[in-house]
Design a protein around this motif. Structure first.
Motif, PDB file in Angstrom:
ATOM      1  N   TYR A 106       0.807  -1.230   0.000  1.00 35.59           N
ATOM      2  CA  TYR A 106       0.000   0.000   0.000  1.00 35.59           C
ATOM      3  C   TYR A 106       0.835   1.273   0.000  1.00 35.59           C
ATOM      4  CZ  TYR A 106       1.193  -1.396   4.744  1.00 35.59           C
ATOM      5  OH  TYR A 106       1.882  -1.854   5.834  1.00 35.59           O
ATOM      6  N   GLN A 143      10.586   9.738  11.924  1.00 32.67           N
ATOM      7  CA  GLN A 143       9.981   8.629  11.177  1.00 32.67           C
ATOM      8  C   GLN A 143      10.773   8.366   9.905  1.00 32.67           C
ATOM      9  OE1 GLN A 143       6.177   8.842   8.783  1.00 32.67           O
ATOM     10  NE2 GLN A 143       5.383   7.866  10.613  1.00 32.67           N
ATOM     11  N   GLY A 173      11.458   5.102   6.504  1.00 31.07           N
ATOM     12  CA  GLY A 173      11.322   3.733   6.030  1.00 31.07           C
ATOM     13  C   GLY A 173      12.108   2.818   6.957  1.00 31.07           C
ATOM     14  N   SER A 223       9.553   6.261  14.987  1.00 33.75           N
ATOM     15  CA  SER A 223       8.667   5.437  14.159  1.00 33.75           C
ATOM     16  C   SER A 223       9.528   4.929  13.011  1.00 33.75           C
ATOM     17  CB  SER A 223       7.498   6.303  13.674  1.00 33.75           C
ATOM     18  OG  SER A 223       6.697   5.586  12.774  1.00 33.75           O
ATOM     19  N   LEU A 224      10.325   3.919  13.343  1.00 32.54           N
ATOM     20  CA  LEU A 224      11.367   3.450  12.427  1.00 32.54           C
ATOM     21  C   LEU A 224      11.218   1.955  12.143  1.00 32.54           C
ATOM     22  CD1 LEU A 224      14.290   5.387  14.210  1.00 32.54           C
ATOM     23  CD2 LEU A 224      13.052   6.135  12.202  1.00 32.54           C
ATOM     24  N   GLY A 225      10.013   1.451  12.350  1.00 33.28           N
ATOM     25  CA  GLY A 225       9.728   0.071  11.967  1.00 33.28           C
ATOM     26  C   GLY A 225      10.236  -0.978  12.939  1.00 33.28           C
ATOM     27  N   GLU A 252      -1.100  -2.109  11.462  1.00 36.06           N
ATOM     28  CA  GLU A 252      -1.706  -1.914  10.126  1.00 36.06           C
ATOM     29  C   GLU A 252      -3.091  -2.541  10.018  1.00 36.06           C
ATOM     30  OE1 GLU A 252      -0.006   0.251   8.893  1.00 36.06           O
ATOM     31  OE2 GLU A 252       2.107  -0.135   9.027  1.00 36.06           O
ATOM     32  N   PRO A 265      -7.533   6.964   7.445  1.00 35.22           N
ATOM     33  CA  PRO A 265      -7.976   6.260   6.247  1.00 35.22           C
ATOM     34  C   PRO A 265      -6.813   5.748   5.401  1.00 35.22           C
ATOM     35  CG  PRO A 265      -8.323   8.642   6.051  1.00 35.22           C
ATOM     36  CD  PRO A 265      -7.888   8.391   7.450  1.00 35.22           C
ATOM     37  N   TYR A 266      -7.017   4.598   4.791  1.00 35.72           N
ATOM     38  CA  TYR A 266      -6.094   4.145   3.748  1.00 35.72           C
ATOM     39  C   TYR A 266      -6.325   5.033   2.533  1.00 35.72           C
ATOM     40  CZ  TYR A 266      -4.881   1.763  -0.554  1.00 35.72           C
ATOM     41  OH  TYR A 266      -4.401   1.498  -1.807  1.00 35.72           O
ATOM     42  N   LEU A 267      -5.233   5.464   1.919  1.00 35.60           N
ATOM     43  CA  LEU A 267      -5.343   6.300   0.711  1.00 35.60           C
ATOM     44  C   LEU A 267      -4.534   5.651  -0.400  1.00 35.60           C
ATOM     45  CD1 LEU A 267      -4.929   9.622   2.650  1.00 35.60           C
ATOM     46  CD2 LEU A 267      -6.979   8.921   1.411  1.00 35.60           C
ATOM     47  N   TYR A 302       8.404  12.012   0.094  1.00 34.88           N
ATOM     48  CA  TYR A 302       7.888  11.174   1.196  1.00 34.88           C
ATOM     49  C   TYR A 302       6.371  11.084   1.040  1.00 34.88           C
ATOM     50  CZ  TYR A 302       8.174   8.926   5.797  1.00 34.88           C
ATOM     51  OH  TYR A 302       8.147   8.014   6.842  1.00 34.88           O
ATOM     52  N   TYR A 308       1.039   8.303   0.057  1.00 32.01           N
ATOM     53  CA  TYR A 308      -0.206   8.181  -0.702  1.00 32.01           C
ATOM     54  C   TYR A 308      -0.403   9.458  -1.499  1.00 32.01           C
ATOM     55  CZ  TYR A 308      -1.215  10.385   3.787  1.00 32.01           C
ATOM     56  OH  TYR A 308      -1.148  11.166   4.907  1.00 32.01           O
TER      57      TYR A 308
HETATM   58  N1  SAM Z   1       8.371   2.371   8.055  1.00 35.04           N
HETATM   59  C1  SAM Z   1       7.774   2.491   9.328  1.00 35.04           C
HETATM   60  C2  SAM Z   1       6.613   1.522   9.500  1.00 35.04           C
HETATM   61  O1  SAM Z   1       6.112   1.038   8.488  1.00 35.04           O
HETATM   62  O2  SAM Z   1       6.250   1.269  10.647  1.00 35.04           O
HETATM   63  C3  SAM Z   1       7.296   3.901   9.643  1.00 35.04           C
HETATM   64  C4  SAM Z   1       6.940   4.767   8.482  1.00 35.04           C
HETATM   65  S1  SAM Z   1       5.486   4.246   7.588  1.00 35.04           S
HETATM   66  C5  SAM Z   1       5.546   5.291   6.217  1.00 35.04           C
HETATM   67  C6  SAM Z   1       4.208   4.964   8.605  1.00 35.04           C
HETATM   68  C7  SAM Z   1       2.803   4.517   8.315  1.00 35.04           C
HETATM   69  O3  SAM Z   1       2.353   5.040   7.067  1.00 35.04           O
HETATM   70  C8  SAM Z   1       2.568   3.037   8.166  1.00 35.04           C
HETATM   71  O4  SAM Z   1       2.522   2.403   9.411  1.00 35.04           O
HETATM   72  C9  SAM Z   1       1.252   2.989   7.389  1.00 35.04           C
HETATM   73  O5  SAM Z   1       0.147   2.731   8.244  1.00 35.04           O
HETATM   74  C10 SAM Z   1       1.128   4.391   6.812  1.00 35.04           C
HETATM   75  N2  SAM Z   1       0.865   4.319   5.363  1.00 35.04           N
HETATM   76  C11 SAM Z   1       1.668   3.820   4.402  1.00 35.04           C
HETATM   77  N3  SAM Z   1       1.043   3.838   3.212  1.00 35.04           N
HETATM   78  C12 SAM Z   1      -0.197   4.358   3.427  1.00 35.04           C
HETATM   79  C13 SAM Z   1      -1.320   4.617   2.579  1.00 35.04           C
HETATM   80  N4  SAM Z   1      -1.298   4.328   1.304  1.00 35.04           N
HETATM   81  N5  SAM Z   1      -2.435   5.152   3.150  1.00 35.04           N
HETATM   82  C14 SAM Z   1      -2.469   5.462   4.475  1.00 35.04           C
HETATM   83  N6  SAM Z   1      -1.436   5.230   5.315  1.00 35.04           N
HETATM   84  C15 SAM Z   1      -0.317   4.682   4.804  1.00 35.04           C
END
Ligand code: SAM
Ligand code: SF4
Length: 362
Positions: free
Chosen positions: A67, A105, A107, A138-140, A163, A234-236, A314, A317
């Motif tokens: 996503y 924050q 990737g 927020s570094l995964g 997620e 919301p998911y975008l 960055y 979405y």
């Molecule tokens: N890489 C780390 C992680 O995944 O935990 C932190 C950065 S990541 C970009 C932060 C959040 O962005 C993710 O946990 C995800 O929920 C959100 N995200 C990524 N793609 C998205 C989308 N298409 N729509 C909404 N939220 C999104």
């Protein structure tokens, strides 16, 4: 129906069926839920909204979530790391403007070079700001050792969204390989908790294949995990991602927005003293999205402090807002928006999760 919703709201404990009924409420009944959530927020966490200055440290990522716009297979973006000076400047801006907290924050990267760099940045930020800033990472997913090193270097909070809490749905949204393993993500949350962080998680709302019972399970997951903070929205869609092919399955964006508002309001009633973020994704659909989230229970906002020249790289979405707004413009706009929502900014306060504090004190 109205009294049915009111009866549920009076309960001390919501079952999954109760949550499904609340999530399915029509607009009239949603208003009753929103009022109850507002009341709960004022009673348990007050009307302060806390700032976390967001520093999007890097868009390099070793993962390929279906996503996300910055997934490693997307070659459209120029990849960047902020320099130490840029990070320290952003942290200093937060300090000088009394934000009291920042979020770093990026990737997901696990190299030793990355781990050491974050550790030394944490130390430098604290030196430069007299330890006055609280820092969220927020570094995964990282190893236990890494989480500990960063905690010892001065990180206080960690955001790791689950997620989706349904493992089957998780598998549909991620490649099936050890890097994208649902159980490892849960394990990472547990390790964060044991290490001593205030732990935040969250979900995306309105994903393809996601159902209302899935969202009810997400809320139950937050409660069972006794989470301290939640960031959800919301998911975008993003056209350079594999999930884009399922866009015809999506509910329209305004509906995704309304569902997200309901999730925030219900969560506030369910977990009265946690911190809940009004996420940027809310504002992407509705220009007043973050204020609306604040009105129904959110109490944290993350103004973007990433240098402007990186913002276009960055893009998780499409149509991400504020990519050309400098912190000053963003600040005054937020002050007005938060006042319009009837709240005030908790300048100079860390705004730690009351839930976390209450757990420690008890
Ligand atoms: N890489 C780390 C992680 O995944 O935990 C932190 C950065 S990541 C970009 C932060 C959040 O962005 C993710 O946990 C995800 O929920 C959100 N995200 C990524 N793609 C998205 C989308 N298409 N729509 C909404 N939220 C999104
Ligand atoms: Fe990487 Fe996080 Fe995006 Fe997944 S959500 S691709 S881990 S930045």
């Amino acid at each position: 129906m109205t009294s049915f919703i009111k009866n549920i709201l009076e309960k001390d404990y919501f079952t999954k069926e109760d949550l499904i009924s609340l999530l399915s409420a029509n607009q009239k009944n949603a208003r009753i839920i929103f009022e109850k959530a507002r009341e709960t927020k004022l009673k348990f966490v007050g009307n302060k909204v806390y700032f976390r200055g967001l520093i999007e440290f890097s868009n390099f990522c070793s993962k390929n979530c279906y996503y996300c716009g910055i997934r490693s297979d997307n070659k459209r973006y120029r990849r960047y790391h902020l320099s130490d000076e840029e990070v320290l400047e952003a942290a200093n801006y937060a300090y000088k403007h009394n934000y009291s907290s920042i979020v770093i924050q990026s990737g997901e990267m696990r190299s030793q070079a990355f781990v050491t760099r974050i550790e030394s940045l944490l130390k430098s930020i604290h030196e430069q700001t007299d330890k006055k800033l609280h820092i969220t990472l927020s570094l995964g997913e990282q190893t236990e050792k890494t989480y500990r090193r960063w905690f010892e270097a001065g990180a206080h909070r960690y955001l790791l969204r689950i997620e989706v809490s349904n493992p089957e749905l998780y598998r549909k949204l991620h490649p099936s390989d050890p890097k994208h393993d649902f159980l490892k993500r849960i394990e990472a949350l547990k390790i964060l908790r044991e290490t001593g962080y205030q732990v935040g998680t969250g979900v995306m709302i309105g994903l393809p294949f996601q159902t209302i019972p899935d969202l009810a399970d997400d809320l139950i997951f937050f409660r069972d995990f006794d989470i301290d903070m939640v960031g959800m929205g919301p998911y975008l869609e993003h056209e350079d991602t594999p999930l884009y092919q399922f866009r015809d399955l999506l509910m329209p964006q305004p509906e995704r927005f309304r569902l997200s508002l309901k999730m925030i309001a219900i969560l506030r009633i369910l977990m009265k003293d946690i911190n809940i973020a009004a996420t940027t994704a809310m504002q992407t659909i509705d220009p007043r999205g973050r204020e609306k989230a604040i009105m129904v229970g959110a109490n944290v906002i993350m103004p973007n402090l990433t240098p402007l020249k990186y913002r276009n790289d960055y893009l998780l979405y499409e149509n991400k807002p504020c990519i050309d707004e400098n912190p000053e413009t963003c600040n005054s706009c937020l002050e007005v928006r938060i006042a319009m929502a009837g709240d005030e900014i908790g300048y100079g306060e860390w705004g730690d999760s009351k839930h976390f504090k209450n757990k420690i004190d008890s």
